[in-house]
Structures are given as C-alpha cells and as structure tokens.
Scaffold this active site. Structure first.
Site, PDB file in Angstrom:
ATOM      1  N   GLU A 110       0.846  -1.191   0.000  1.00  0.00           N
ATOM      2  CA  GLU A 110       0.000   0.000   0.000  1.00  0.00           C
ATOM      3  C   GLU A 110       0.886   1.247   0.000  1.00  0.00           C
ATOM      4  O   GLU A 110       1.768   1.380   0.845  1.00  0.00           O
ATOM      5  CB  GLU A 110      -0.895   0.013   1.233  1.00  0.00           C
ATOM      6  CG  GLU A 110      -1.766   1.247   1.381  1.00  0.00           C
ATOM      7  CD  GLU A 110      -2.540   1.261   2.687  1.00  0.00           C
ATOM      8  OE1 GLU A 110      -3.451   2.103   2.818  1.00  0.00           O
ATOM      9  OE2 GLU A 110      -2.229   0.447   3.581  1.00  0.00           O
ATOM     10  N   GLU A 126      -8.738   9.217   6.679  1.00  0.00           N
ATOM     11  CA  GLU A 126      -8.712   8.304   7.801  1.00  0.00           C
ATOM     12  C   GLU A 126      -8.978   9.112   9.068  1.00  0.00           C
ATOM     13  O   GLU A 126      -8.073   9.772   9.584  1.00  0.00           O
ATOM     14  CB  GLU A 126      -7.359   7.587   7.909  1.00  0.00           C
ATOM     15  CG  GLU A 126      -7.121   6.574   6.814  1.00  0.00           C
ATOM     16  CD  GLU A 126      -5.831   5.798   7.022  1.00  0.00           C
ATOM     17  OE1 GLU A 126      -5.798   4.612   6.660  1.00  0.00           O
ATOM     18  OE2 GLU A 126      -4.858   6.375   7.551  1.00  0.00           O
TER      19      GLU A 126
END
Length: 376
Positions: free
Chosen positions: A157, A240
C-alpha cells in the site's frame, strides 16, 4: 369606430394550446437535463457510483459508531462521523472514492488491475476540503500486488498524506525524505501485519494537486517494495479519521490509467536504460562498495535513486555521495541535494562501507528510478 370583441371560446382554445405547449416544453427539458440528487450512504461498507466511473465508499471498518457519506456529482463529503478511537492505533474508517477494485467491488469501465510495466502514465487530480475539529489524515492510497487481484488485501500500500491534523503518524518509522513528482516528502516505511505500507507525508497541507500516480509507483519499485511485473489494482482518495470528521470532503476526483502504446523500460527485450558498476574491497567482516550508475537513455534522469537488495547478513555502516536507506535488506541510494541529475550518457558515483557475516556476495540486480539496469 367599431369595437373589437374577443370570443370566449377562442380565448379558451388559445389558452389550452399554450398550456399544452408549455407542458411539452417542460417535459422535454426534464428529460434532457435530469436533476441530480446527492446520495447518502450510511451502511458500514455501502457504496455508490459517481460520474459513471468511480465508486464512493463509506468503508467504516474500525468502529461501530455511525458514519455516513454523501456522494456528490464530483466527489463526496462526510455527512456524519460519530465517536473516536485512540490515536495510537488504527483509524475509524476510510471514507473514499476510487478507480479500480476494492474487495471485488470494481468501478465501472476501469482499466485496473494493470501490470505496472505496461502503464505509460496514470494522471490524476484531487481537491480536498478540510475541517479543524477532528483528528484525521487526508490520504491518497495506491494499491499494488504481485497478481491481478480484485479481492482482499494487496501486498503493498502506498499512502500519500496530503494533510494530517492531530497527534497521528504513519505506520512504521521515518526512513528519510524524497522528492517525488516535484514535491519533497517525509518517507515512512513499515507493515500492519497484512501488507507493507510506504507513506509519503507532505510537510504542510496540500488542498489540491494534479500528478502522475506512476511517479509514486516507480519510487516504490525502486525501494524494493514492488516489481515492474506486479499490478496496480486500485487508486483511492479519502480520509482516515480518528476523532469526529464530519464536513471532510473530496470536492473533485479524477483518475485515468494509460496502458497503450510503445515499449516500457521493464519489457523483456527492451534495451537497458542504465548500467551499474559495483566494485568492492572485502576483508573479514567488512567491505566497501564503490557504485557508478550510467544513464544509457536519450534523456537526463532527474532525482535519481538506485534500488538494490543487500545479501543476507550485510549491513550499511555509512555512505558517501548518496544516502543509503535502510541499512539492510531492500535499500535505496538517493541522490544528495545539488547532485540529483544524471545527464544522457553521463554517470554518478557513490559508495558505502558495510559489515557482513557468512560468505560475501554482491547484489543480484539494480533499478534506477524503477528501471532495471544491467551490470558492468
């Protein structure tokens, strides 16, 4: 003078015809320019499609508190984000918009997954809206995997932190800085137990930017966290949040992947674009390596970085004319400031001293900014 008279039936007939014409015109306008109502999604993993090509997802995975996102014509906003989680752990969620595939949910008409070596470029544009009364990051995520996977978690990622608010930090530890796509970033590397994570953190907030995703993919390949034969599976932009988050927004998002035309440097049979000379002086338990990188291509290489993997048991003690990080395993030699260019047909040199245990060996392969080099 005679007086003009209007017949009541004539007036009624004209009025009825006019109303019929106006109604028909209104129906035509409604049919050709339909109203676009925003769509609110509150289901934990609920999603909806925007622009006919991207998926907006609620993606609330780290909390049972309510979260809702409202999809707009061009992006989304977080409509509700209740609760909080400790800032020394994982965030609450990742409300986001994406091109590609996420747990078998693939955006309409996507070109992803696509093999990295076959991608010429992947232009993207993003515009964020921030709030102050929350703890969060604005994260642009790029997912890579050895196979064309459309389900589950990918191997690597890439996270690009456009902004962070509060006492939070990326996974792992900071391993240096790098210039990618014309900007300077703090670079963090680590793992979350299921995949590797390479994070690029902006030193100050970026509200909007257009760039090429492949600049970050190639940087990741150069650091040994992916290969040119791997696949780009998903491109995502969102937030996030750890605490609150209502009002955060992606005002606009675009992403395309160009897989057509021409050979890429990583293709089998393509001429090597660079050559590496790796000269060593070895003694029991220690060695020095003097490395020369030659650019065989027709254009200058800007912001050069050489990636290679040190054999098991070897460790870098100190380096000169480049920074070599981390100290073992898959490492990257990064050009020092003021010496970041290798002209066409030119070369740059650096060196380092290291320690080793067991039998001494040299690295098997080198990559210059993601492009495989031959060894001299």
């Amino acid at each position: 003078m005679p007086r003009l008279r209007h017949h009541p039936r004539t007036l009624r007939t004209v009025s009825a015809a006019l109303l019929t014409t106006l109604a028909a015109l209104a129906a035509l306008l409604t049919a050709t320019t339909p109203a676009q109502a925003d769509t609110t999604v509150c289901e934990q993993y609920g999603s909806t499609v925007i622009q006919g090509r991207y998926v907006v997802q609620n993606n609330r995975w780290g909390t049972s508190a309510t979260q809702c996102v409202t999809a707009t014509d061009t992006g989304f906003r977080v409509a509700q984000a209740d609760g909080s989680v400790p800032t020394n752990g994982a965030p609450k969620s990742y409300p986001s918009v994406f091109n590609g595939c996420h747990y078998t949910n693939c955006s309409p008409g996507t070109a992803l997954p696509a093999r990295i070596r076959g991608i010429a470029n992947a232009p993207t544009s993003i515009s964020y809206g921030y709030v102050d009364n929350a703890v969060y990051n604005a994260s642009y995520d790029i997912w890579l995997d050895p196979g064309p996977r459309t389900d589950g978690v990918n191997r690597t990622e890439i996270m690009i932190w456009f902004n962070k608010v509060g006492q939070i930090q990326p996974i792992g530890s900071q391993v240096g800085t790098a210039t990618v796509a014309g900007r300077t970033w703090q670079v963090w590397s680590g793992g979350n137990g299921t995949n590797d994570v390479l994070s690029f953190v902006a030193p100050s907030a970026i509200s909007s930017w257009s760039f090429d995703v492949m600049d970050f993919v190639r940087e990741t390949v150069a650091r040994g966290l992916a290969g040119n034969d791997w696949y780009l599976t998903s491109i995502q932009a969102g937030f996030e949040p750890w605490q609150n988050g209502a009002g955060l927004a992606v005002h606009s998002f675009s992403s395309t992947v160009d897989t057509g035309g021409g050979s890429n440097p990583g293709d089998p049979g393509a001429p090597a674009a660079c050559t590496v000379s790796y000269a060593t002086n070895v003694w029991p338990g220690g060695f020095t390596a003097n490395v020369t990188v030659t650019n065989n291509g027709p254009a200058a290489v800007e912001g050069w970085q050489l990636a290679f993997t040190l054999p098991s048991g070897q460790r870098v003690v100190h380096a000169w004319n480049a920074s070599v990080t981390p100290s073992s395993g898959a490492v990257a030699a990064t050009a020092p400031a003021g010496n970041t260019r290798i002209a066409a047909g030119g070369s740059q040199s650096f060196g380092f001293q290291g320690s080793y245990s067991g039998a001494f060996a040299q690295p098997d392969a080198f990559q210059l900014n993601g492009t495989a080099c031959r060894t001299a």
